[in-house]
Scaffold this motif. Structure first.
Motif, PDB file in Angstrom:
ATOM      1  N   GLU A 108       0.753  -1.953   1.271  1.00  0.00           N
ATOM      2  CA  GLU A 108       1.267  -0.775   2.010  1.00  0.00           C
ATOM      3  C   GLU A 108       2.014   0.132   0.954  1.00  0.00           C
ATOM      4  O   GLU A 108       2.037   1.507   1.111  1.00  0.00           O
ATOM      5  CB  GLU A 108       2.221  -1.190   2.786  1.00  0.00           C
ATOM      6  N   ALA A 109       2.749  -0.342  -0.007  1.00  0.00           N
ATOM      7  CA  ALA A 109       3.533   0.501  -1.185  1.00  0.00           C
ATOM      8  C   ALA A 109       2.607   1.111  -1.909  1.00  0.00           C
ATOM      9  O   ALA A 109       2.735   2.274  -2.088  1.00  0.00           O
ATOM     10  CB  ALA A 109       4.286  -0.584  -2.034  1.00  0.00           C
ATOM     11  N   GLU A 110       1.479   0.494  -2.171  1.00  0.00           N
ATOM     12  CA  GLU A 110       0.346   1.363  -3.158  1.00  0.00           C
ATOM     13  C   GLU A 110      -0.118   2.249  -2.388  1.00  0.00           C
ATOM     14  O   GLU A 110      -0.499   3.336  -2.864  1.00  0.00           O
ATOM     15  CB  GLU A 110      -0.509   0.327  -3.779  1.00  0.00           C
ATOM     16  N   GLN A 111      -0.659   2.210  -0.997  1.00  0.00           N
ATOM     17  CA  GLN A 111      -1.352   3.251   0.045  1.00  0.00           C
ATOM     18  C   GLN A 111      -0.232   4.164   0.193  1.00  0.00           C
ATOM     19  O   GLN A 111      -0.750   5.452   0.154  1.00  0.00           O
ATOM     20  CB  GLN A 111      -1.453   2.501   1.390  1.00  0.00           C
ATOM     21  N   PHE A 112       1.241   3.770   0.333  1.00  0.00           N
ATOM     22  CA  PHE A 112       2.017   4.983   0.485  1.00  0.00           C
ATOM     23  C   PHE A 112       1.919   5.872  -0.641  1.00  0.00           C
ATOM     24  O   PHE A 112       2.232   6.999  -0.529  1.00  0.00           O
ATOM     25  CB  PHE A 112       3.459   4.198   0.691  1.00  0.00           C
ATOM     26  N   LEU A 113       2.220   5.258  -1.982  1.00  0.00           N
ATOM     27  CA  LEU A 113       2.186   5.968  -3.223  1.00  0.00           C
ATOM     28  C   LEU A 113       1.157   6.986  -3.340  1.00  0.00           C
ATOM     29  O   LEU A 113       1.315   8.201  -3.552  1.00  0.00           O
ATOM     30  CB  LEU A 113       2.435   5.012  -4.288  1.00  0.00           C
ATOM     31  N   ASP A 114      -0.056   6.684  -3.151  1.00  0.00           N
ATOM     32  CA  ASP A 114      -1.310   7.579  -2.822  1.00  0.00           C
ATOM     33  C   ASP A 114      -1.079   8.433  -2.008  1.00  0.00           C
ATOM     34  O   ASP A 114      -1.315   9.652  -2.304  1.00  0.00           O
ATOM     35  CB  ASP A 114      -2.442   6.691  -2.940  1.00  0.00           C
TER      36      ASP A 114
END
Length: 496
Positions: free
Chosen positions: A312-318
């Motif tokens: 979820e953190a990686e999705q948020f950053l993108d």
């Protein structure tokens, strides 16, 4: 977060300070002190039996709170109210001086000057002047550009901020802490610490917006203002400040991007821009996309986001990069990183054969994963090493300049330095770092005093007496985050 004051019924400028014993009704109801820069106007007494009638700005505040989509068409008369302009003038620093106009000189004919300023605002004849460029050192050794507005521009900007705060304080979200009434950097630090310690945060996004104040789009900013402000005269005031330009080395430069740091209105405009670009978007993303715990803390253009799940953190950053690109902003590639952080970080890194958990910096503090004496997880906050070294370097240079001043003057200067440092950095778990700072200040002072006379060296025993007399003790002066935030929020989240 209510603050502000209403329009005065009188056009006479008082010749003395307002009665500071009175507290604005909205502040008294919330049980807190009046925020710095706030006006002292109370709700007007209508009759002896009917109690207080809402002041003009209080009615604006109530309307903004009642209808979050309402647009306000008549606001300028709140700005050119002479009492509000007077309060804005009195809130300025006494040493303020731009283009030869000092605070004291302007005050010699204060009533006439404010009447003239109010009249120019009323008929649209007010003109914003270019701001003068100044530079202050940053913690990393670079220079931060600041703009110094003209004295009258400062007065008008403060008045406009007070009026607009009555509206936007009803809209801004709880995790926004920068430059707002009853908010502070320490509340943001406490909210972040409590969020990490009381939720299932395992990953932290330490983000940095590249040159935020230089790259925000003025066109988008005006559109955001117009979401709530339909008074074209107030919008034009903001546009005048944005287009006034910067004066540096006798050359005036203008740009359609950015807002100059240093003006009273700049923090509000920055908060407004990020409210629509970041705050509302991240609130919606968290509600629709996140399945695990997510916490957010923002102070102006600095923010930290915590996640339970890495994907979820990686999705948020993108998604955040795409969102910022739509509004002319960009995350700094070298200063934005995702790191494992939280109560299980040390255990998980050991299982992967890695070292200690990474640390991150926020608002001058380095945040570390640690344990209490009883073995419970906690977040340790320490003064950033670069900030500590930069401050000591600045004090060393200033002491050399003051080498031959009388001892009491040197002591008074160092007392203010140490006291200010301790007031900000004196948080729980940071005792060793503030102790180091005080000892280093004592040592620097000793070296300066020894060089004043080659024939009469200063023994360390006497130096210790000077330090005991003039330098405040290095003590913790802030409560535990859970204690302070629990009292303020009374169980309501400040990360939501």
């Amino acid at each position: 977060m209510m603050h502000g004051r209403g329009k005065s019924d009188s056009c006479v400028v008082p010749t003395k300070l307002p009665n500071k014993a009175r507290t604005a009704a909205a502040e008294a109801m919330e049980g807190r002190r009046l925020a710095k820069g706030n006006s002292l106007e109370s709700n007007a007494f209508r009759t002896q039996c009917r109690g207080n009638a809402p002041s003009a700005l209080e009615r604006v505040r109530q309307a903004a709170q009642k209808d979050r989509k309402q647009r306000f068409t008549a606001l300028l008369h709140h700005v050119y109210d002479t009492q509000r302009l007077l309060d804005a003038y009195l809130a300025l620093k006494r040493e303020a001086a731009v283009d030869g106009e000092t605070w004291q000189h302007y005050g010699e004919n204060l009533e006439g000057n404010l009447r003239d300023l109010a009249e120019r605002l009323k008929r649209g004849a007010y003109r914003a002047k270019p701001v003068r460029r100044a530079y202050i050192p940053k913690g990393d050794g670079r220079q931060r550009p600041l703009g110094v507005p003209a004295l009258e521009d400062k007065i008008v900007q403060r008045a406009v901020v007070e009026v607009l705060n009555a509206i936007y304080e009803q809209d801004f979200l709880g995790f926004s802490y920068g430059f707002r009434p009853a908010k502070s950097a320490h509340l943001a630090l406490d909210a972040l610490t409590v969020g990490i310690m009381t939720t299932k945060v395992n990953w932290v996004l330490d983000a940095d917006i590249r040159s935020f104040f230089d790259t925000l789009d003025q066109g988008w900013l005006v559109k955001f203002v117009e979401h709530r402000v339909a008074d074209r005269r107030v919008v034009r005031l903001i546009q005048k400040w944005l287009s006034a330009g910067v004066l540096e080395d006798g050359r005036r430069t203008q740009s359609e991007l950015g807002t100059v740091q240093g003006g009273s209105v700049s923090p509000l405009l920055a908060n407004l821009y990020l409210h629509y670009v970041f705050d509302l978007w991240v609130q919606r993303w968290r509600r629709r996309e996140a399945r695990g715990d997510v916490i957010v803390v923002r102070f102006a253009d600095d923010f930290v986001v915590g996640f339970q799940h890495r994907h979820e953190a990686e999705q948020f950053l993108d998604a955040l990069r795409s969102r910022f690109a739509q509004f002319g902003l960009e995350l700094h590639p070298d200063k934005t990183r995702l790191l494992r952080f939280g109560r299980y970080a040390a255990q998980q890194r050991r299982a992967c054969g890695e070292g200690k958990p990474d640390t991150f910096n926020f608002l001058g503090f380095t945040h570390c994963c640690a344990k209490t004496r009883k073995g419970w997880f906690t977040v340790r906050r320490q003064t950033m090493r670069s900030r500590l070294q930069a401050k000591l370097k600045a004090v060393k240079a200033e002491l050399r300049r003051r080498m031959h001043l009388p001892l009491p003057e040197q002591g008074a200067y160092l007392r203010s330095v140490v006291a200010g440092h301790v007031r900000y950095y004196g948080v729980p778990s940071n005792g060793p770092r503030i102790g180091i700072f005080r000892r280093q200040i004592e040592w620097l002072w000793w070296r300066v005093l020894k060089h004043r006379s080659q024939s009469h060296p200063l023994p360390w025993r006497r130096m210790a007496q000077y330090a005991h007399r003039w330098l405040p003790p290095a003590r913790i002066c802030h409560p535990q985050p859970l204690v302070r935030l629990g009292v303020i929020t009374q169980g309501k989240s400040r990360m939501r």
